[in-house]
Design a protein around this motif. Structure first.
Motif, short mmCIF file in Angstrom:
data_model
loop_
_atom_site.label_atom_id
_atom_site.label_comp_id
_atom_site.label_asym_id
_atom_site.label_seq_id
_atom_site.Cartn_x
_atom_site.Cartn_y
_atom_site.Cartn_z
N ALA A 15 0.85 -1.20 0.00
CA ALA A 15 0.00 0.00 0.00
C ALA A 15 0.88 1.24 0.00
CB ALA A 15 -0.92 0.01 1.22
N VAL A 16 0.30 2.32 -0.48
CA VAL A 16 0.94 3.64 -0.42
C VAL A 16 -0.01 4.57 0.32
CG1 VAL A 16 1.85 5.58 -1.73
CG2 VAL A 16 2.14 3.26 -2.62
N THR A 17 0.48 5.18 1.39
CA THR A 17 -0.34 6.12 2.15
C THR A 17 0.32 7.49 2.13
OG1 THR A 17 0.71 5.32 4.19
CG2 THR A 17 -1.43 4.40 3.61
N ILE A 18 -0.50 8.52 2.17
CA ILE A 18 -0.02 9.88 1.91
C ILE A 18 -0.35 10.80 3.09
CG2 ILE A 18 -0.18 11.86 0.33
CD1 ILE A 18 -1.12 9.79 -1.81
N ILE B 154 7.69 -0.82 7.16
CA ILE B 154 7.06 0.44 6.79
C ILE B 154 8.16 1.46 6.53
CG2 ILE B 154 5.54 2.33 7.51
CD1 ILE B 154 3.94 0.39 9.14
N ILE B 155 8.01 2.18 5.43
CA ILE B 155 8.92 3.27 5.09
C ILE B 155 8.15 4.57 5.21
CG2 ILE B 155 10.43 4.26 3.33
CD1 ILE B 155 10.52 1.45 2.03
N GLN B 156 8.57 5.43 6.13
CA GLN B 156 7.91 6.72 6.31
C GLN B 156 8.88 7.83 5.89
OE1 GLN B 156 5.81 8.04 10.11
NE2 GLN B 156 7.46 9.56 9.99
N VAL B 157 8.50 8.57 4.83
CA VAL B 157 9.38 9.62 4.34
C VAL B 157 8.68 10.99 4.33
CG1 VAL B 157 10.78 8.03 2.96
CG2 VAL B 157 8.78 9.13 1.92
N GLY B 158 7.55 11.05 5.01
CA GLY B 158 6.85 12.32 5.15
C GLY B 158 6.66 12.64 6.61
N PHE B 159 5.49 13.10 6.96
CA PHE B 159 5.19 13.45 8.34
C PHE B 159 4.77 12.19 9.10
CE2 PHE B 159 3.27 16.99 5.64
CZ PHE B 159 4.52 17.51 5.36
N LEU C 230 10.68 -0.08 11.02
CA LEU C 230 10.22 1.20 10.49
C LEU C 230 11.45 1.97 10.01
CD1 LEU C 230 8.13 3.44 9.98
CD2 LEU C 230 8.40 4.13 12.37
N SER C 231 11.49 2.27 8.71
CA SER C 231 12.59 3.04 8.11
C SER C 231 12.07 4.44 7.83
CB SER C 231 13.06 2.37 6.81
OG SER C 231 14.10 3.11 6.20
N VAL C 232 12.72 5.44 8.43
CA VAL C 232 12.20 6.80 8.42
C VAL C 232 13.23 7.77 7.85
CG1 VAL C 232 11.33 8.68 9.88
CG2 VAL C 232 10.81 6.32 10.46
N THR D 53 18.85 13.21 -2.29
CA THR D 53 18.14 11.92 -2.38
C THR D 53 17.57 11.49 -1.03
OG1 THR D 53 20.29 10.84 -2.06
CG2 THR D 53 19.48 11.06 -4.33
N TRP D 54 17.06 12.42 -0.25
CA TRP D 54 16.61 12.14 1.11
C TRP D 54 15.75 10.88 1.22
CZ3 TRP D 54 15.50 17.70 0.07
CH2 TRP D 54 16.51 18.54 0.56
N ASP D 55 14.60 10.88 0.54
CA ASP D 55 13.66 9.78 0.71
C ASP D 55 14.15 8.48 0.09
OD1 ASP D 55 12.16 11.73 1.90
OD2 ASP D 55 10.60 11.81 0.35
N LEU D 56 14.95 8.59 -0.93
CA LEU D 56 15.48 7.40 -1.59
C LEU D 56 16.37 6.59 -0.64
CD1 LEU D 56 15.04 9.77 -3.81
CD2 LEU D 56 16.34 8.26 -5.31
N THR D 57 17.06 7.29 0.25
CA THR D 57 17.97 6.58 1.17
C THR D 57 17.19 5.70 2.13
OG1 THR D 57 18.00 8.42 2.77
CG2 THR D 57 19.66 8.45 1.02
N ALA D 58 16.03 6.16 2.58
CA ALA D 58 15.22 5.36 3.50
C ALA D 58 14.68 4.12 2.80
CB ALA D 58 14.07 6.19 4.07
N VAL D 59 14.37 4.24 1.51
CA VAL D 59 13.90 3.09 0.73
C VAL D 59 15.04 2.08 0.55
CG1 VAL D 59 13.14 2.34 -1.56
CG2 VAL D 59 12.10 4.35 -0.49
#
Length: 343
Positions: free
Chosen positions: A64-67, A153-158, A189-191, A269-275
């Motif tokens: 799933a993708v949550t926003i 879970i990968i959280q790259v927002g709030f 959890l990867s943030v 590449t902030w969010d890419l690193t968490a992925v």
């Protein structure tokens, strides 16, 4: 006499080779939920592209993708990217009464682009975020359907969605409360959050401090955080956007990149690193801090305290890792979709 002997040797080797192959463990794809603030920065789009490549490579199962960005164009953009990569069935959930309601050309322009005949340049079903399920309910329903300890879970927002998930009570999705559900189903959890180089406030934390405080205080599984300094040290060059995504005339991630700021520009590449860490934690792309506890402060900064029993760690990037890690992220983000005919 030689032929029977040779045949016996061949059959023996063949048998043991086959036995060895049959005992080779099949690595199952990692179950991933991607929680992001699509539309606040272009690294979210690049991170989603990475996940689709990893899905096509059978390294992940994108559940799933949550926003967490509360804007009508965020969900249509995610939907069109999912469709572009051949995975339109992936469920999408949107935050309700969330942060950053402003629009951004990076998600609006690709969502609205049409051909001369009126059809969308990037086909998608969702036209407004209001049409999608509530993100927190989707999180509960998705987790409840998975095996225990199987989800990353990968959280790259709030932290809005995940903090609300922790506070949920039993419902039609699961008889367990949020914290128990997370504890049973999630293993990591990867943030992307914080700044562990200089302790300055960081955007993802600062936009919803109460939720971030709750998340780091109450989340029951290990958390690994990629700080601002990690992605900042590895900007993706504009030249790679122009070259590596040019295998098709219209690419929704390249379009978003061009719409976000005036080209040419390089972007961290902030969010890419968490992925990358979440999916390939043992591949040597990053080092890790010692164990400890992360505390979110009122100004949106984060403090790390060493603790032998702590459940939190943050990524460390060495000079020797930098080039290889950046190249891996670029290649994964820019790989053509399966079935595109491009190799």
């Amino acid at each position: 006499m030689k032929r029977p002997i040779l045949l016996a040797i061949f059959l023996t080797v063949f048998f043991w080779a086959g036995a060895a192959m049959s005992q080779t463990p099949v690595v199952a794809p990692i179950n991933i939920i991607f929680d992001n603030d699509m539309g606040n920065d272009v690294d979210d789009a690049l991170a989603l592209a990475m996940l689709h490549t990893l899905q096509s490579r059978h390294e992940v199962n994108l559940l799933a993708v949550t926003i967490t960005k509360d804007n009508k164009w965020a969900t249509p953009y995610v939907d069109l990217v999912n469709t572009f990569y051949g995975h339109p069935e992936i469920p999408i959930g949107a935050v309700r009464n969330g942060k950053t309601t402003d629009s951004n050309p990076m998600i609006q322009i690709p969502s609205e682009r049409r051909r001369a005949d009126g059809t969308f340049v990037y086909p998608h079903r969702i036209l407004d975020g209001a049409e999608t399920p509530d993100a927190v309910f989707l999180l509960r329903r998705t987790l409840a359907a998975q095996s225990d300890g199987s989800v990353v879970i990968i959280q790259v927002g709030f932290s809005t969605n995940l903090a609300r998930l922790l506070a949920t009570k039993p419902d039609s999705a699961s008889p367990q409360n949020g914290r128990t559900l997370v504890s049973r189903k999630v293993r990591l959890l990867s943030v992307m959050a914080g700044n562990f180089a200089n302790g300055q406030p960081e955007f993802n934390l600062a936009q919803d401090v109460p939720s971030a405080v709750k998340l780091f205080q109450e989340w029951p599984t290990p958390i690994v955080v990629s700080g601002f300094e990690i992605g900042d040290a590895m900007p993706i060059p504009a030249s790679r956007i122009e070259h590596d995504f040019a295998y098709v005339e219209n690419h929704p991630v390249a379009d978003a990149y061009r719409a976000y700021m005036k080209m040419p520009y390089d972007r961290p590449t902030w969010d890419l690193t968490a992925v990358l860490y979440a999916v390939r934690p043992d591949d040597g792309y990053f080092a890790l801090s010692s164990s400890g506890t992360i505390t979110v402060l009122p100004d949106g900064s984060a403090r790390f305290d060493l603790s032998a029993g702590g459940n939190h760690r943050y990524l460390v990037l060495t000079d020797e890792q930098r080039v290889r890690t950046l190249e891996a992220m670029i290649l994964l983000a820019s790989q053509p979709p399966v079935g595109s005919g491009v190799h």
